[in-house]
Design a protein around this motif. Structure first.
Motif, short mmCIF file in Angstrom:
data_model
loop_
_atom_site.label_atom_id
_atom_site.label_comp_id
_atom_site.label_asym_id
_atom_site.label_seq_id
_atom_site.Cartn_x
_atom_site.Cartn_y
_atom_site.Cartn_z
N HIS A 1 20.89 -12.23 18.22
CA HIS A 1 19.98 -13.38 18.25
C HIS A 1 19.20 -13.61 16.96
O HIS A 1 17.97 -13.81 16.97
CB HIS A 1 19.02 -13.28 19.45
CG HIS A 1 19.68 -13.66 20.75
ND1 HIS A 1 20.03 -14.95 21.05
CD2 HIS A 1 20.08 -12.90 21.80
CE1 HIS A 1 20.60 -14.98 22.24
NE2 HIS A 1 20.66 -13.75 22.72
N HIS B 1 24.92 -18.67 23.41
CA HIS B 1 24.13 -19.21 22.30
C HIS B 1 25.00 -19.52 21.08
O HIS B 1 24.70 -20.44 20.33
CB HIS B 1 23.00 -18.25 21.93
CG HIS B 1 21.89 -18.25 22.93
ND1 HIS B 1 20.71 -18.94 22.76
CD2 HIS B 1 21.81 -17.68 24.16
CE1 HIS B 1 19.94 -18.77 23.82
NE2 HIS B 1 20.59 -18.01 24.68
N HIS C 1 20.58 -8.74 28.23
CA HIS C 1 19.61 -8.09 27.34
C HIS C 1 18.98 -6.86 27.99
O HIS C 1 17.86 -6.49 27.63
CB HIS C 1 18.51 -9.06 26.89
CG HIS C 1 19.01 -10.26 26.13
ND1 HIS C 1 18.22 -10.93 25.23
CD2 HIS C 1 20.20 -10.91 26.13
CE1 HIS C 1 18.91 -11.95 24.72
NE2 HIS C 1 20.11 -11.96 25.26
N HIS D 1 24.62 -10.25 27.45
CA HIS D 1 24.06 -11.45 28.09
C HIS D 1 22.74 -11.22 28.81
O HIS D 1 21.85 -12.06 28.74
CB HIS D 1 25.10 -12.03 29.05
CG HIS D 1 24.88 -13.46 29.45
ND1 HIS D 1 24.37 -14.43 28.61
CD2 HIS D 1 25.15 -14.10 30.63
CE1 HIS D 1 24.34 -15.59 29.26
NE2 HIS D 1 24.78 -15.41 30.48
N ASP E 1 23.96 -9.45 21.54
CA ASP E 1 22.72 -10.25 21.58
C ASP E 1 21.77 -9.93 20.42
O ASP E 1 20.62 -9.58 20.62
CB ASP E 1 22.04 -10.05 22.95
CG ASP E 1 22.92 -10.55 24.08
OD1 ASP E 1 22.94 -11.75 24.34
OD2 ASP E 1 23.65 -9.72 24.68
N ASP F 1 26.32 -13.78 21.15
CA ASP F 1 24.95 -14.22 20.89
C ASP F 1 24.44 -13.62 19.57
O ASP F 1 23.41 -12.94 19.51
CB ASP F 1 23.99 -13.92 22.06
CG ASP F 1 24.13 -14.95 23.17
OD1 ASP F 1 24.97 -15.85 23.06
OD2 ASP F 1 23.37 -14.86 24.16
N HIS G 1 31.12 -11.27 27.25
CA HIS G 1 29.70 -11.55 27.00
C HIS G 1 28.93 -11.50 28.33
O HIS G 1 28.02 -10.70 28.48
CB HIS G 1 29.51 -12.91 26.32
CG HIS G 1 28.06 -13.21 26.04
ND1 HIS G 1 27.32 -12.48 25.13
CD2 HIS G 1 27.20 -14.12 26.57
CE1 HIS G 1 26.07 -12.93 25.12
NE2 HIS G 1 25.97 -13.92 25.98
ZN ZN Z 1 21.72 -13.44 24.67
#
Ligand code: ZN
Length: 250
Positions: free
Chosen positions: A10, A61, A149, A147, A8, A34, A115
């Motif tokens: 991001h 994502h 976080h 996933h 993640d 992600d 994930h």
């Molecule tokens: Zn995420």
């Protein structure tokens, strides 16, 4: 083998760079997905992730931002960010993200990478009761997931009751680490936390290192330039909430 496990990110370049600077020596990176979505540097972060080479699992994502899935499961802010990201991403990176494999992956004996969860790549493992059912059914001792976080783990010793574990850091300031010994006859579900958008009330970037020879997992929290990441989100015209939440860590 020393495995750096990231999840993640991001599109948060400042957080990714801080993690890589703080990371100890490692042999390989496992990336739990992600890579993009929410943050202002999708191309830079995808490029850096690809360069470092690693084993990748796709995140929701990655699918949405590359046009592989629609946005029906996304809230309006996540949806806007996904559309913005899709627009910005270079073709080459879009294709890379589209081709990412679906978990679970088994990059080595005894380890699975997912994930969301072992049974559904988009499922959030938030409830300990769900985690224990998955652990009881798991065919490998160690599963890394992302996933949510939230940096934490769940374990099941033999057939006994499960236990949830959250790293207990000495300080909420500066770089901190907490070690977890990986014991035999025990199954683990472990989340390294989110590099680029932590949601466990600790705004520091999160990751972990798994040393397979020593059977030790080390959780990390690392400060990064949140102000700069926020400035870029504002400048990009992305929803303001995506900047504000970074300093809140949720
Ligand atoms: Zn995420």
């Amino acid at each position: 083998m020393r495995l750096l496990i990231l999840s993640d990110i991001h599109a948060n370049l400042e957080a990714l760079e801080a993690c890589l600077d703080a990371a100890p020596e490692y042999d390989q990176i496992y990336n739990l997905g992600d890579i993009v979505g929410y943050g202002a540097n999708p191309n830079e972060v995808t490029e850096r992730s690809r360069e470092m080479g690693s084993i990748f699992v796709r995140g929701n994502h990655d699918k949405a931002c590359s046009g592989l899935s629609d946005l029906h499961d996304f809230n309006p802010i996540a949806g806007l960010a996904a559309l913005w990201t899709r627009e910005k991403l270079f073709d080459d990176h879009l294709q890379f993200l589209r081709a990412l494999p679906q978990g679970p992956l088994s990059p080595m004996d005894d380890v699975h990478l997912v994930h969301g969860s072992p049974r559904d790549e988009d499922e959030y493992i938030l409830m300990a009761s769900d985690a224990y059912v998955m652990l009881a059914q798991s065919i490998v001792p160690l599963t890394f997931f992302g996933h949510t976080h939230v940096q934490r783990g769940f374990l099941l010793e033999g057939a006994s009751q499960g236990k949830a574990l959250a790293p207990n850091y000495k300080s909420s300031k500066g770089k901190q680490t907490v070690k977890l010994e990986v014991k035999p006859n025990t199954k683990y579900l472990v989340n390294p936390g989110s590099v680029g958008q932590p949601r466990d009330n600790d705004p520091r970037a999160a990751f972990l290192l798994y040393d397979t020879d020593a059977s030790v997992i080390t959780f990390y929290r690392v400060p990064y330039d949140i102000k700069l990441a926020q400035k870029k989100i504002f400048a990009a015209g992305l929803p303001e909430r995506l900047a504000v939440r970074l300093e809140e860590g949720r």
